[in-house]
Write an enzyme that holds these catalytic residues in place. Sequence first.
Site, PDB file in Angstrom:
ATOM      1  CG  ASP A 282      12.776  54.592 111.571  1.00 54.50           C
ATOM      2  OD1 ASP A 282      11.748  55.689 111.744  1.00 54.50           O
ATOM      3  OD2 ASP A 282      13.488  55.161 112.393  1.00 54.50           O
TER       4      ASP A 282
ATOM      5  NE  ARG B  42       9.553  56.071 117.138  1.00 57.41           N
ATOM      6  CZ  ARG B  42       8.366  55.488 117.244  1.00 57.41           C
ATOM      7  NH1 ARG B  42       7.409  54.921 117.619  1.00 57.41           N
ATOM      8  NH2 ARG B  42       7.374  56.889 116.967  1.00 57.41           N
TER       9      ARG B  42
ATOM     10  NE  ARG C 119      -3.525  59.186 116.068  1.00 59.15           N
ATOM     11  CZ  ARG C 119      -4.804  60.392 116.476  1.00 59.15           C
ATOM     12  NH1 ARG C 119      -5.736  59.212 116.790  1.00 59.15           N
ATOM     13  NH2 ARG C 119      -5.167  61.647 116.873  1.00 59.15           N
TER      14      ARG C 119
ATOM     15  CD  GLU D 139       3.368  65.858 110.267  1.00 56.27           C
ATOM     16  OE1 GLU D 139       4.706  65.901 108.674  1.00 56.27           O
ATOM     17  OE2 GLU D 139       2.913  63.972 110.440  1.00 56.27           O
TER      18      GLU D 139
ATOM     19  NE  ARG E  44       6.099  65.440 112.070  1.00 57.28           N
ATOM     20  CZ  ARG E  44       6.525  64.324 111.522  1.00 57.28           C
ATOM     21  NH1 ARG E  44       8.055  64.263 112.104  1.00 57.28           N
ATOM     22  NH2 ARG E  44       6.127  63.819 110.466  1.00 57.28           N
TER      23      ARG E  44
ATOM     24  CE1 TYR F 268       7.063  55.060 113.530  1.00 56.77           C
ATOM     25  CE2 TYR F 268       9.323  54.515 114.014  1.00 56.77           C
ATOM     26  CZ  TYR F 268       8.417  55.591 112.982  1.00 56.77           C
ATOM     27  OH  TYR F 268       8.765  56.898 113.143  1.00 56.77           O
TER      28      TYR F 268
ATOM     29  NE  ARG G  47      21.943  63.163 121.186  1.00 56.91           N
ATOM     30  CZ  ARG G  47      21.679  63.332 120.013  1.00 56.91           C
ATOM     31  NH1 ARG G  47      21.096  64.146 119.940  1.00 56.91           N
ATOM     32  NH2 ARG G  47      20.937  62.537 119.340  1.00 56.91           N
TER      33      ARG G  47
HETATM   34  P1  FAD Z   1       4.916  51.749 101.901  1.00 58.68           P
HETATM   35  O1  FAD Z   1       6.009  52.891 102.048  1.00 58.68           O
HETATM   36  O2  FAD Z   1       3.497  52.011 103.043  1.00 58.68           O
HETATM   37  O3  FAD Z   1       4.186  50.430 100.686  1.00 58.68           O
HETATM   38  C1  FAD Z   1       3.307  49.727 100.779  1.00 58.68           C
HETATM   39  C2  FAD Z   1       2.383  50.172  99.205  1.00 58.68           C
HETATM   40  O4  FAD Z   1       1.509  49.039  99.193  1.00 58.68           O
HETATM   41  C3  FAD Z   1       2.027  51.166  98.671  1.00 58.68           C
HETATM   42  O5  FAD Z   1       2.163  51.759  97.933  1.00 58.68           O
HETATM   43  C4  FAD Z   1       0.452  50.861  98.849  1.00 58.68           C
HETATM   44  O6  FAD Z   1      -0.152  51.968  97.942  1.00 58.68           O
HETATM   45  C5  FAD Z   1       0.640  50.095  97.978  1.00 58.68           C
HETATM   46  N1  FAD Z   1      -0.396  48.757  98.518  1.00 58.68           N
HETATM   47  C6  FAD Z   1      -1.575  48.889  99.599  1.00 58.68           C
HETATM   48  N2  FAD Z   1      -2.019  47.412  99.334  1.00 58.68           N
HETATM   49  C7  FAD Z   1      -2.412  47.190  97.809  1.00 58.68           C
HETATM   50  C8  FAD Z   1      -3.386  46.534  97.253  1.00 58.68           C
HETATM   51  N3  FAD Z   1      -3.873  46.428  98.156  1.00 58.68           N
HETATM   52  N4  FAD Z   1      -2.928  46.658  95.853  1.00 58.68           N
HETATM   53  C9  FAD Z   1      -2.122  47.696  95.210  1.00 58.68           C
HETATM   54  N5  FAD Z   1      -0.820  48.293  95.828  1.00 58.68           N
HETATM   55  C10 FAD Z   1      -1.632  48.370  97.831  1.00 58.68           C
HETATM   56  N6  FAD Z   1      11.126  56.197 108.089  1.00 58.68           N
HETATM   57  C11 FAD Z   1      13.136  57.000 108.329  1.00 58.68           C
HETATM   58  O7  FAD Z   1      13.542  55.891 107.659  1.00 58.68           O
HETATM   59  N7  FAD Z   1      12.905  58.417 108.457  1.00 58.68           N
HETATM   60  C12 FAD Z   1      11.848  58.494 108.968  1.00 58.68           C
HETATM   61  O8  FAD Z   1      12.205  60.116 108.670  1.00 58.68           O
HETATM   62  C13 FAD Z   1      10.784  58.344 108.485  1.00 58.68           C
HETATM   63  N8  FAD Z   1       9.158  59.799 108.585  1.00 58.68           N
HETATM   64  C14 FAD Z   1       8.011  58.890 108.175  1.00 58.68           C
HETATM   65  C15 FAD Z   1       7.114  60.066 108.402  1.00 58.68           C
HETATM   66  C16 FAD Z   1       5.735  59.175 108.051  1.00 58.68           C
HETATM   67  C17 FAD Z   1       4.632  60.520 108.424  1.00 58.68           C
HETATM   68  C18 FAD Z   1       5.375  58.111 108.475  1.00 58.68           C
HETATM   69  C19 FAD Z   1       3.751  57.414 107.820  1.00 58.68           C
HETATM   70  C20 FAD Z   1       6.468  57.398 107.732  1.00 58.68           C
HETATM   71  C21 FAD Z   1       7.728  57.209 108.085  1.00 58.68           C
HETATM   72  N9  FAD Z   1       9.193  56.466 107.887  1.00 58.68           N
HETATM   73  C22 FAD Z   1      10.537  56.960 107.985  1.00 58.68           C
HETATM   74  C23 FAD Z   1       8.801  55.277 107.809  1.00 58.68           C
HETATM   75  C24 FAD Z   1       8.590  54.816 106.411  1.00 58.68           C
HETATM   76  O9  FAD Z   1       7.488  55.300 105.626  1.00 58.68           O
HETATM   77  C25 FAD Z   1       8.650  53.512 106.047  1.00 58.68           C
HETATM   78  O10 FAD Z   1       9.778  52.667 106.682  1.00 58.68           O
HETATM   79  C26 FAD Z   1       8.956  52.544 104.375  1.00 58.68           C
HETATM   80  O11 FAD Z   1       8.034  53.449 103.892  1.00 58.68           O
HETATM   81  C27 FAD Z   1       8.164  51.784 104.616  1.00 58.68           C
HETATM   82  O12 FAD Z   1       7.990  51.035 103.410  1.00 58.68           O
HETATM   83  P2  FAD Z   1       6.969  49.773 102.751  1.00 58.68           P
HETATM   84  O13 FAD Z   1       7.537  49.361 101.836  1.00 58.68           O
HETATM   85  O14 FAD Z   1       6.940  48.715 103.822  1.00 58.68           O
HETATM   86  O15 FAD Z   1       5.601  50.252 102.977  1.00 58.68           O
HETATM   87  N1  UDP Z   2       7.178  63.286 120.450  1.00 61.22           N
HETATM   88  C1  UDP Z   2       6.856  64.275 121.925  1.00 61.22           C
HETATM   89  N2  UDP Z   2       7.533  66.123 120.893  1.00 61.22           N
HETATM   90  C2  UDP Z   2       7.560  65.579 119.956  1.00 61.22           C
HETATM   91  C3  UDP Z   2       8.964  65.106 119.108  1.00 61.22           C
HETATM   92  C4  UDP Z   2       8.044  63.431 119.718  1.00 61.22           C
HETATM   93  O1  UDP Z   2       5.831  64.355 122.273  1.00 61.22           O
HETATM   94  O2  UDP Z   2       8.284  66.885 119.568  1.00 61.22           O
HETATM   95  C5  UDP Z   2       7.172  62.176 120.722  1.00 61.22           C
HETATM   96  C6  UDP Z   2       5.657  61.403 119.955  1.00 61.22           C
HETATM   97  O3  UDP Z   2       4.501  60.964 120.801  1.00 61.22           O
HETATM   98  C7  UDP Z   2       6.187  60.182 119.109  1.00 61.22           C
HETATM   99  C8  UDP Z   2       6.907  60.138 119.601  1.00 61.22           C
HETATM  100  O4  UDP Z   2       7.931  60.966 120.955  1.00 61.22           O
HETATM  101  O5  UDP Z   2       5.515  59.451 118.492  1.00 61.22           O
HETATM  102  C9  UDP Z   2       8.345  59.431 119.244  1.00 61.22           C
HETATM  103  O6  UDP Z   2       9.176  60.698 117.850  1.00 61.22           O
HETATM  104  P1  UDP Z   2       9.667  61.008 116.835  1.00 61.22           P
HETATM  105  O7  UDP Z   2      10.431  61.810 116.420  1.00 61.22           O
HETATM  106  O8  UDP Z   2       9.816  59.297 116.485  1.00 61.22           O
HETATM  107  O9  UDP Z   2       8.159  60.553 115.635  1.00 61.22           O
HETATM  108  P2  UDP Z   2       7.299  60.130 114.280  1.00 61.22           P
HETATM  109  O10 UDP Z   2       8.654  59.494 113.512  1.00 61.22           O
HETATM  110  O11 UDP Z   2       6.757  58.859 115.670  1.00 61.22           O
HETATM  111  O12 UDP Z   2       6.600  60.521 114.259  1.00 61.22           O
END
Ligand code: FAD
Ligand code: UDP
Length: 390
Positions: free
Chosen positions: A357, A180, A256, A307, A286, A355, A184
């Site tokens: 986005d 991912r 996780r 975090e 981070r 996973y 560069r």
């Molecule tokens: P979710 O957002 O998980 O929604 C599911 C919902 O279902 C939840 O609100 C939950 O409460 C509800 N639910 C589950 N079971 C039940 C039940 N039985 N009854 C009632 N409600 C229920 N994407 C990016 O593009 N850029 C980013 O920088 C990025 N950063 C991220 C960082 C983190 C830490 C994480 C975890 C994800 C990140 N993502 C990012 C991904 C992004 O969060 C997801 O793509 C998106 O939230 C997925 O949407 P979803 O609707 O599938 O699931």
């Molecule tokens: N990663 C790392 N060092 C960093 C940033 C990322 O080792 O400073 C690794 C880590 O395992 C992470 C993966 O690269 O899960 C992908 O990075 P990304 O920024 O996409 O992380 P995520 O969105 O999964 O938090």
Amino acid sequence: MSRGKFLMVGAGLSGAVIGRMLAEQGHEVTVVDSRSHIGGNCHTERDAETGVMVHIYGPHIFHTDDAEVWDYVNGFEPFLPYKNRVKTTSMGVSGDREVYSLPVNLHTINQFFRRTMRPEEAHAFITGEQADTSIEDPQTFEEQAMRFVGKDLYEAFFKGYTMKQWGCHPSELPASILKRLPVRFNYDDNYFFHKFQGMPENGYTAMIGKILDHEGITVKLETVFDRSQADEYDHVFYSGPLDGWFDYELGRLGYRTLDFERFTHEGDYQGCAVMNYGEVDVPYTRVTEHKHFAPWESHEGSVCYREFSRAAEPGDIPYYPVRQVEEKALLADYVRLAEETPGVTFVGRLGTYRYLDMDVTIREALDTGRAFLADLGEGRAPKAFYQAPL
Ligand code: FAD
Ligand code: UDP
């Protein structure tokens, strides 16, 4: 079918986008979520003390090459320019802790090796002297790192962070996780390479609220769904955890989870939105300083989150699907069960245990909605999955 009665479990992006599409076709849509807010994991909320817009479940940056998805989100909420420029601390060759630029770029390489190489020189140096080119087809995270940046950069920037993030050695993780991130040989420090990048002006929850704002949609918060309620609807779209639908009867898929430690600061704490900590002896991965996600706003105070990542226990929020070998075998069993279960389609990050986005989540939700409507129109049974989880 004339007017269907459909349930979306989850008011995140998956439930909102599919629900909206079905409501626009005249169907009756109910969206439930166990949480007290809409938006799922993208939820944003203003911090009461500082007024800063906070990404409650961790930093979310929108980036995509998908023009339809970009137009879709901008149709609900204006996106303002934002480029993620991530920094990381790590131990340099001097043995001192230093701040470096990510993703690994020419600045990182020159600073780390105390050199002033031009792009071709750096490329020749990394591929000729650092990278382990004997690894032809990298399978694990570690092999991928050794093959493309070599031991020194791997140990400084990836090994410790990844062990903290995933709770295991990088040799036990698939190469796809590291793929991912780019390497560069120029000074471009934009974390993403996508054509469209930005932040919703008023946060993701405002955007998702507008997607859900349709006369055909009823939203019920603090409402926990269990599958005995499915009979009340013509069809259910479930964005909760796949194993949760089946009451974990075959065992639990590994996730996780994250713990966030909030603190405030007067002024500017770290000068950027995201500072990673590559060192294994720093317990968090981070620190996110949320006001930098909205450079068009101005705040005196600042709110930051450290975090911490750990294995999810029952009751924890599932964030990152682990998808190691054992999980994949269990996943295959759940997929078989799901395919034998009529009346439900599993969607999104948790429903398909992948996973995803945000842009991919929206793309898949749009495709799912369309394919479902086509099946409905042709009188075909809806599918358990419109995107294969395996
Ligand atoms: P979710 O957002 O998980 O929604 C599911 C919902 O279902 C939840 O609100 C939950 O409460 C509800 N639910 C589950 N079971 C039940 C039940 N039985 N009854 C009632 N409600 C229920 N994407 C990016 O593009 N850029 C980013 O920088 C990025 N950063 C991220 C960082 C983190 C830490 C994480 C975890 C994800 C990140 N993502 C990012 C991904 C992004 O969060 C997801 O793509 C998106 O939230 C997925 O949407 P979803 O609707 O599938 O699931
Ligand atoms: N990663 C790392 N060092 C960093 C940033 C990322 O080792 O400073 C690794 C880590 O395992 C992470 C993966 O690269 O899960 C992908 O990075 P990304 O920024 O996409 O992380 P995520 O969105 O999964 O938090």
